[in-house]
Enzyme design. Structure first.
Site, PDB file in Angstrom:
ATOM      1  N   LYS A 147       0.946  -1.206   0.135  1.00 22.04           N
ATOM      2  CA  LYS A 147      -0.154   0.065   0.080  1.00 22.04           C
ATOM      3  C   LYS A 147       0.925   1.170   0.004  1.00 22.04           C
ATOM      4  O   LYS A 147       1.669   1.295   0.845  1.00 22.04           O
ATOM      5  CB  LYS A 147      -0.937  -0.045   1.072  1.00 22.04           C
ATOM      6  CG  LYS A 147      -1.829   1.171   1.148  1.00 22.04           C
ATOM      7  CD  LYS A 147      -2.574   1.140   2.599  1.00 22.04           C
ATOM      8  CE  LYS A 147      -3.270   2.552   3.070  1.00 22.04           C
ATOM      9  NZ  LYS A 147      -3.911   2.565   4.207  1.00 22.04           N
ATOM     10  N   ASP A 152      -2.176  10.280   4.361  1.00 19.15           N
ATOM     11  CA  ASP A 152      -3.685   9.982   4.384  1.00 19.15           C
ATOM     12  C   ASP A 152      -4.293  10.831   5.296  1.00 19.15           C
ATOM     13  O   ASP A 152      -4.014  10.845   6.435  1.00 19.15           O
ATOM     14  CB  ASP A 152      -3.864   8.684   4.843  1.00 19.15           C
ATOM     15  CG  ASP A 152      -5.079   8.224   5.044  1.00 19.15           C
ATOM     16  OD1 ASP A 152      -6.117   8.741   4.438  1.00 19.15           O
ATOM     17  OD2 ASP A 152      -5.534   7.295   5.598  1.00 19.15           O
ATOM     18  N   LYS A 159      -9.476  12.730   9.303  1.00 18.92           N
ATOM     19  CA  LYS A 159      -9.034  11.942  10.559  1.00 18.92           C
ATOM     20  C   LYS A 159      -9.342  12.818  11.586  1.00 18.92           C
ATOM     21  O   LYS A 159      -8.715  13.998  11.616  1.00 18.92           O
ATOM     22  CB  LYS A 159      -7.663  11.422  10.260  1.00 18.92           C
ATOM     23  CG  LYS A 159      -7.480  10.198   9.153  1.00 18.92           C
ATOM     24  CD  LYS A 159      -6.202   9.732   9.165  1.00 18.92           C
ATOM     25  CE  LYS A 159      -5.790   8.459   8.360  1.00 18.92           C
ATOM     26  NZ  LYS A 159      -6.773   7.354   8.944  1.00 18.92           N
ATOM     27  N   ASP A 169       1.440   5.800   6.222  1.00 18.79           N
ATOM     28  CA  ASP A 169       0.574   4.969   5.668  1.00 18.79           C
ATOM     29  C   ASP A 169       1.227   4.573   4.378  1.00 18.79           C
ATOM     30  O   ASP A 169       0.442   3.547   3.548  1.00 18.79           O
ATOM     31  CB  ASP A 169      -0.775   5.719   5.139  1.00 18.79           C
ATOM     32  CG  ASP A 169      -2.075   5.127   5.294  1.00 18.79           C
ATOM     33  OD1 ASP A 169      -2.184   3.858   5.875  1.00 18.79           O
ATOM     34  OD2 ASP A 169      -2.932   5.246   4.881  1.00 18.79           O
ATOM     35  N   ASP A 229     -12.099   7.501   4.352  1.00 19.96           N
ATOM     36  CA  ASP A 229     -10.918   7.092   5.095  1.00 19.96           C
ATOM     37  C   ASP A 229     -10.520   5.714   4.857  1.00 19.96           C
ATOM     38  O   ASP A 229      -9.630   5.088   5.437  1.00 19.96           O
ATOM     39  CB  ASP A 229     -10.770   7.536   6.658  1.00 19.96           C
ATOM     40  CG  ASP A 229      -9.675   7.693   7.165  1.00 19.96           C
ATOM     41  OD1 ASP A 229      -8.542   7.641   6.481  1.00 19.96           O
ATOM     42  OD2 ASP A 229      -9.661   7.396   8.271  1.00 19.96           O
ATOM     43  N   GLU A 231      -9.538   4.318   2.191  1.00 22.54           N
ATOM     44  CA  GLU A 231      -9.078   4.599   0.826  1.00 22.54           C
ATOM     45  C   GLU A 231      -7.823   3.394   0.434  1.00 22.54           C
ATOM     46  O   GLU A 231      -7.705   3.132  -0.789  1.00 22.54           O
ATOM     47  CB  GLU A 231      -8.507   5.778   0.630  1.00 22.54           C
ATOM     48  CG  GLU A 231      -7.029   6.005   1.155  1.00 22.54           C
ATOM     49  CD  GLU A 231      -6.816   5.903   2.459  1.00 22.54           C
ATOM     50  OE1 GLU A 231      -5.834   5.372   2.819  1.00 22.54           O
ATOM     51  OE2 GLU A 231      -7.703   6.053   3.478  1.00 22.54           O
ATOM     52  N   ARG A 233      -7.696   0.154   0.668  1.00 28.26           N
ATOM     53  CA  ARG A 233      -8.207  -0.922   0.063  1.00 28.26           C
ATOM     54  C   ARG A 233      -8.759  -0.629  -1.503  1.00 28.26           C
ATOM     55  O   ARG A 233      -8.845  -1.563  -2.322  1.00 28.26           O
ATOM     56  CB  ARG A 233      -9.571  -1.577   0.745  1.00 28.26           C
ATOM     57  CG  ARG A 233     -10.580  -0.638   0.781  1.00 28.26           C
ATOM     58  CD  ARG A 233     -11.390  -0.840   2.004  1.00 28.26           C
ATOM     59  NE  ARG A 233     -10.997  -0.625   3.275  1.00 28.26           N
ATOM     60  CZ  ARG A 233     -11.422  -0.880   4.523  1.00 28.26           C
ATOM     61  NH1 ARG A 233     -12.591  -1.259   4.530  1.00 28.26           N
ATOM     62  NH2 ARG A 233     -10.771  -0.545   5.615  1.00 28.26           N
TER      63      ARG A 233
END
Length: 378
Positions: A147, A152, A159, A169, A229, A231, A233
């Site tokens: 990933k 993020d 967040k 991330d 959030d 995102e 996946r």
């Protein structure tokens, strides 16, 4: 090899963003190290093992450097440049690099990945490194996906905590690229390895995805975005299809800082492992114990799939489950829709062990990937 790798790891210090007076000096006065053996001299095999340990450590260093880097230094474009350097520096050019730009991703129908990237000021970069052994003898072709969210914010579902840590991330991408660097030096035989990162940022602007948007992944699956959030996946969906269909990898593993729910389950020292393939689970458990990158197999509970596919939905899938419970499981179930059912595939959620509040990036995952790739050629 293990002795050498651990020794070199103790020398790591990230002074890139510090003035000289505040830099941390590690073993500053160390000029030499002696290794004692039972015999009169260290054998050639032992010498080679010491070199391999150093090569492995160099990959772990890169993993740490990527995770530690702030977003104003490391974005999707500079990560792609890092991947190109890995290929350029690989022994005998055993690694090649291809970076797909936005137009090339659009041609492949990567709507899930590109949807996440819409809010960023930098163009998305789909990174694909290919390792081929020097002899050309390939027993198995594998895919390794990381990933690659360089930062993020959560998007419009912004967040409310841990924002300053969201540079980590990209921990999955860091592990994969660090492993690629080590593999390019170690040159294991018998395996062709494809290292894949869909790199972008999850930011907010007038073009960014909003809750209720519907995206179409490259395998034709439609996804209703109920939470911006969730995102990671979405980017992984198109990366998995690429590894499965375009590369035709025989086995696939994927590493991602995917859910806080996994951290609640397993804490900050252990990654969650989801796979329906018992042989792959056994392999990865053995690799985990060998490398010290701890994993724990978690359930793929089919009864939770209804949360993604059922109810009042306007697309094939929702990008989150219902309610506050089992989020790490529903995330893993979501990813199953983008890999052929019979293909060995493992999702590894590394959200916990990727970062230490005391020392920053841990380098988690690089050794795990290197050892798993090496064993595929045996």
């Amino acid at each position: 090899q293990d002795l050498s790798a651990v020794f070199y790891q103790t020398l790591y210090a990230d002074n890139r963003y510090k003035s000289k007076s505040s830099q941390k000096k590690v073993a500053e006065d160390l000029s030499s190290v002696q290794v004692l053996s039972d015999g009169d001299s260290v054998s050639e095999d032992a010498q080679a093992a010491l070199v391999r340990g150093k090569q492995l450590a160099s990959g772990i260093f890169l993993t740490k450097d990527i995770v530690n880097a702030p977003h104003n230094v490391l974005n999707s474009l500079s990560l792609a440049d890092t991947a190109r350097r890995i290929a350029d520096e690989s022994t005998d050019g055993c690694i090649t690099c291809e970076v797909l730009d936005k137009d090339e991703c659009e041609k492949r129908g990567m709507g899930a990945f590109l949807g996440v990237a819409r809010g960023s000021e930098t163009e998305p970069q789909f990174i694909h490194l290919t390792y081929k052994p020097p002899t050309g003898d390939v027993k198995k072709k594998v895919g390794v996906i990381g990933k690659g969210l360089l930062f993020d914010t959560g998007g419009y579902n912004i967040k409310t905590q841990m924002m300053s840590l969201m540079k980590f991330d990209c921990g999955g991408a860091a592990a994969v690229l660090g492993a690629a660097r080590a593999i390019g030096a170690l040159q294991p035989e018998g395996v062709e390895a494809h290292f894949i990162v869909a790199a972008c940022e999850n930011m907010i602007n007038e073009k960014a995805v909003v809750p209720s948007d519907i995206l179409t992944a490259s395998n034709g699956k439609t996804i209703e975005v109920l939470n911006t959030d969730a995102e990671g996946r979405l980017t992984l969906a198109d990366a998995l299809v690429f590894a499965d269909k375009e590369i035709e990898a025989e086995s696939i593993i994927e590493l991602s800082t995917l859910t806080g729910a996994c951290m609640i389950s397993l804490g900050k020292s252990i990654a969650g492992l989801w796979t329906s393939d018992d042989d792959l689970a056994t392999e990865l458990d053995s690799v985990s114990k060998k490398t010290g990158d701890k994993t724990w197999r978690m359930p793929l509970a089919d009864e939770y799939m209804e949360q993604l596919t059922g109810g009042n939905s306007y697309a094939d899938l929702k990008n989150i489950g219902a309610g506050p419970y089992g989020g790490a499981i529903t995330a893993a179930l979501f990813l199953q829709h983008f890999v052929s059912k019979k293909k060995p595939f493992a999702h590894i959620d590394i959200a916990g062990p990727v970062w230490s509040d005391k020392s920053g990036a841990t380098g988690y995952g690089a050794q795990l990937v290197v050892e798993w790739v090496r064993r595929q050629g045996l």
